[in-house]
Design a protein around this motif. Structure first.
Motif, PDB file in Angstrom:
ATOM      1  N   GLY A  11       4.332  45.022  81.025  1.00  0.00           N
ATOM      2  CA  GLY A  11       5.016  45.824  82.033  1.00  0.00           C
ATOM      3  C   GLY A  11       5.937  46.856  81.404  1.00  0.00           C
ATOM      4  O   GLY A  11       6.058  47.977  81.890  1.00  0.00           O
ATOM      5  N   LEU A  12       6.562  46.485  80.297  1.00  0.00           N
ATOM      6  CA  LEU A  12       7.441  47.411  79.586  1.00  0.00           C
ATOM      7  C   LEU A  12       6.649  48.609  79.070  1.00  0.00           C
ATOM      8  O   LEU A  12       7.041  49.764  79.263  1.00  0.00           O
ATOM      9  N   PHE A  13       5.514  48.339  78.443  1.00  0.00           N
ATOM     10  CA  PHE A  13       4.677  49.408  77.907  1.00  0.00           C
ATOM     11  C   PHE A  13       4.083  50.277  79.014  1.00  0.00           C
ATOM     12  O   PHE A  13       4.131  51.507  78.950  1.00  0.00           O
ATOM     13  N   LEU A  14       3.519  49.629  80.034  1.00  0.00           N
ATOM     14  CA  LEU A  14       2.905  50.368  81.137  1.00  0.00           C
ATOM     15  C   LEU A  14       3.946  51.223  81.861  1.00  0.00           C
ATOM     16  O   LEU A  14       3.684  52.375  82.209  1.00  0.00           O
ATOM     17  N   GLY A  15       5.124  50.678  82.058  1.00  0.00           N
ATOM     18  CA  GLY A  15       6.193  51.442  82.706  1.00  0.00           C
ATOM     19  C   GLY A  15       6.622  52.648  81.889  1.00  0.00           C
ATOM     20  O   GLY A  15       6.900  53.713  82.435  1.00  0.00           O
ATOM     21  N   ALA A  16       6.676  52.476  80.564  1.00  0.00           N
ATOM     22  CA  ALA A  16       7.051  53.598  79.702  1.00  0.00           C
ATOM     23  C   ALA A  16       6.005  54.709  79.767  1.00  0.00           C
ATOM     24  O   ALA A  16       6.343  55.889  79.882  1.00  0.00           O
ATOM     25  N   VAL A  17       4.726  54.336  79.720  1.00  0.00           N
ATOM     26  CA  VAL A  17       3.656  55.340  79.753  1.00  0.00           C
ATOM     27  C   VAL A  17       3.641  56.073  81.098  1.00  0.00           C
ATOM     28  O   VAL A  17       3.604  57.302  81.147  1.00  0.00           O
ATOM     29  N   LEU A  18       3.679  55.309  82.188  1.00  0.00           N
ATOM     30  CA  LEU A  18       3.683  55.948  83.510  1.00  0.00           C
ATOM     31  C   LEU A  18       4.957  56.763  83.733  1.00  0.00           C
ATOM     32  O   LEU A  18       4.920  57.837  84.334  1.00  0.00           O
TER      33      LEU A  18
END
Length: 59
Positions: A11-18
């Protein structure tokens, strides 16, 4: 029985990318795409780290 908090690295990675994508687009309209991307990455990763977009069931 205590429930484990909803947090994960995915979730941390996906949130950063989005957050970078959305922040850059909104920042470009406001005048600074870089600042918007940085701010979007921080806010997006914080939100999705807490929400946990992982699998529905963990056994």
């Amino acid at each position: 029985m205590t429930k484990k908090p909803h947090r994960n690295g995915r979730g941390l990675f996906l949130g950063a990318v989005l957050g970078v994508v959305v922040g850059a687009l909104l920042g470009r309209v406001a005048g600074s795409a870089l600042f918007g991307a940085l701010l979007g990455a921080v806010i997006g990763s914080a939100l999705l780290y807490r929400v946990n977009p992982g699998p529905w069931k963990h056994d």
